[in-house]
Write a protein that holds these residues in place. Structure first.
Motif, PDB file in Angstrom:
ATOM      1  N   ARG A 157       0.854  -1.180   0.000  1.00 13.28           N
ATOM      2  CA  ARG A 157       0.000   0.000   0.000  1.00 13.28           C
ATOM      3  C   ARG A 157       0.891   1.231   0.000  1.00 13.28           C
ATOM      4  NH1 ARG A 157      -5.642  -0.811   2.670  1.00 13.28           N
ATOM      5  NH2 ARG A 157      -5.539  -2.273   0.963  1.00 13.28           N
ATOM      6  N   GLY A 211     -10.901 -12.367  -0.183  1.00 11.81           N
ATOM      7  CA  GLY A 211     -12.082 -12.348  -1.051  1.00 11.81           C
ATOM      8  C   GLY A 211     -12.311 -10.991  -1.690  1.00 11.81           C
ATOM      9  N   ARG A 239     -16.266 -10.025   3.504  1.00 10.89           N
ATOM     10  CA  ARG A 239     -17.459  -9.366   2.976  1.00 10.89           C
ATOM     11  C   ARG A 239     -18.284 -10.276   2.082  1.00 10.89           C
ATOM     12  NH1 ARG A 239     -14.066  -4.266   1.065  1.00 10.89           N
ATOM     13  NH2 ARG A 239     -12.467  -5.868   1.195  1.00 10.89           N
TER      14      ARG A 239
HETATM   15  P1  FBP Z   1     -12.504  -9.258   2.773  1.00  5.67           P
HETATM   16  O1  FBP Z   1     -12.683 -10.686   2.341  1.00  5.67           O
HETATM   17  O2  FBP Z   1     -13.772  -8.627   3.201  1.00  5.67           O
HETATM   18  O3  FBP Z   1     -11.758  -8.464   1.713  1.00  5.67           O
HETATM   19  O4  FBP Z   1     -11.620  -9.279   4.084  1.00  5.67           O
HETATM   20  C1  FBP Z   1     -10.232  -9.404   4.056  1.00  5.67           C
HETATM   21  C2  FBP Z   1      -9.571  -8.189   4.665  1.00  5.67           C
HETATM   22  O5  FBP Z   1      -8.174  -8.323   4.709  1.00  5.67           O
HETATM   23  C3  FBP Z   1     -10.060  -7.844   6.087  1.00  5.67           C
HETATM   24  O6  FBP Z   1      -9.347  -8.536   7.062  1.00  5.67           O
HETATM   25  C4  FBP Z   1      -9.857  -6.377   6.109  1.00  5.67           C
HETATM   26  O7  FBP Z   1     -10.753  -5.731   6.941  1.00  5.67           O
HETATM   27  C5  FBP Z   1     -10.122  -5.980   4.692  1.00  5.67           C
HETATM   28  O8  FBP Z   1      -9.853  -7.067   3.871  1.00  5.67           O
HETATM   29  C6  FBP Z   1      -9.299  -4.787   4.263  1.00  5.67           C
HETATM   30  O9  FBP Z   1      -9.657  -4.449   2.967  1.00  5.67           O
HETATM   31  P2  FBP Z   1      -9.030  -3.196   2.245  1.00  5.67           P
HETATM   32  O10 FBP Z   1      -7.703  -2.996   2.880  1.00  5.67           O
HETATM   33  O11 FBP Z   1      -8.938  -3.599   0.805  1.00  5.67           O
HETATM   34  O12 FBP Z   1      -9.934  -2.061   2.472  1.00  5.67           O
END
Ligand code: FBP
Length: 263
Positions: A157, A211, A239
């Motif tokens: 990031r 996901g 999600r």
């Molecule tokens: P999801 O399957 O909802 O993407 O969850 C995985 C995850 O790593 C969570 O642990 C975290 O809250 C989220 O994705 C962070 O997503 P992003 O950094 O893309 O906003």
């Protein structure tokens, strides 16, 4: 392949896979986007949420759950027999600072996870705060109890590069592997055929793929196929599970299990 729970001997071994349910999006994205404004707003109620997580674990539809401290503690208090399938997420970012430098704050320590199965920690390789996060994870590895597994979210990031290219994700996986967590978690690559490269870059440490935001079931099944074919250890899906109504979520989970089981 055989589904493996975090609490089982041999978690992370070859020939197995796992499906992890992370529910820290209330912190990361906020409870409106995560729960309230979705097809499954009941998740905003923490008692309902804890019971629903327990139901998915009891039915064997997920093998572990990654939770922020309050949710993890409530689940472990009400369902102590499920504690070893709980991963305590130690740090979190949040979208309220999305225009600032990406960073994560520490909300819990590995001491709080002494009775749980694992700790989860996020690093943002590529951000100006990356060294603080990497250094802190080193301390987590040093101080956590031996029987508590570590799951490392390695999420590139920062400015100036695409987060989900093959090159970036292979770098994220390789860096994470040198920190020797029990499991590495990365985002799904933009080209799902790249899963195989990212798994190789993880130097033998099992990799689970996230996901991402809500999408249709067909996409999720395709991701599962690519992860299974590419040698991934499984999926960490939040999600795409808890934002669906329970019947739909369970059907999708059954489909995903079938794909991994038969691969
Ligand atoms: P999801 O399957 O909802 O993407 O969850 C995985 C995850 O790593 C969570 O642990 C975290 O809250 C989220 O994705 C962070 O997503 P992003 O950094 O893309 O906003």
């Amino acid at each position: 392949m055989k589904h493996q729970r975090l609490s089982e001997e041999g978690f992370g071994e070859k020939g197995n896979y796992t499906i992890i349910l992370p529910i820290d999006q209330g912190v990361e994205h906020g409870p409106v986007d995560a729960f309230f404004a979705t097809a499954h707003p009941e998740m905003l109620d923490i008692d309902y949420q804890v019971d629903y997580i327990a139901e998915l674990l009891h039915e064997g539809l997920v093998g572990a759950t990654a939770l922020p401290k309050r949710t993890a503690n409530l689940l472990c208090k009400k369902y102590p027999h499920l504690s070893k399938d709980v991963i305590l997420k130690l740090n979190h970012g949040n979208n309220l600072n999305k225009d600032l430098e990406p960073s994560q704050a520490v909300y819990a320590s590995s001491r709080h996870a002494a009775n749980m199965g694992g700790v989860g920690f996020t690093i943002y390789p590529g951000s100006s705060k990356q060294d603080d996060m990497i250094n802190y994870f080193g301390k987590v590895q040093e101080h956590k109890p031996d029987n508590v597994k570590s799951i490392l979210w390695s999420y590139p990031r920062g400015l100036g590069y695409e987060e989900t290219t093959n090159k970036t994700l292979m770098h994220a996986a390789y860096m994470a592997a040198q920190l020797e967590p029990d499991v590495i978690k990365v985002k799904m690559p933009a080209n799902s055929m790249d899963v195989v490269n990212i798994v190789k870059a993880a130097c033998g440490i099992p990799v689970v793929f996230s996901g991402g935001e809500y999408t249709d079931s067909q996409h999720m099944r395709l991701y599962a196929e690519r992860i299974a074919e590419g040698g991934g250890y499984g999926m960490i899906v939040g999600r795409n599970i808890f934002q669906r109504k329970p019947d739909n979520a369970k059907n999708l989970l059954r489909d995903i299990h079938k794909i991994f089981r038969e691969s």
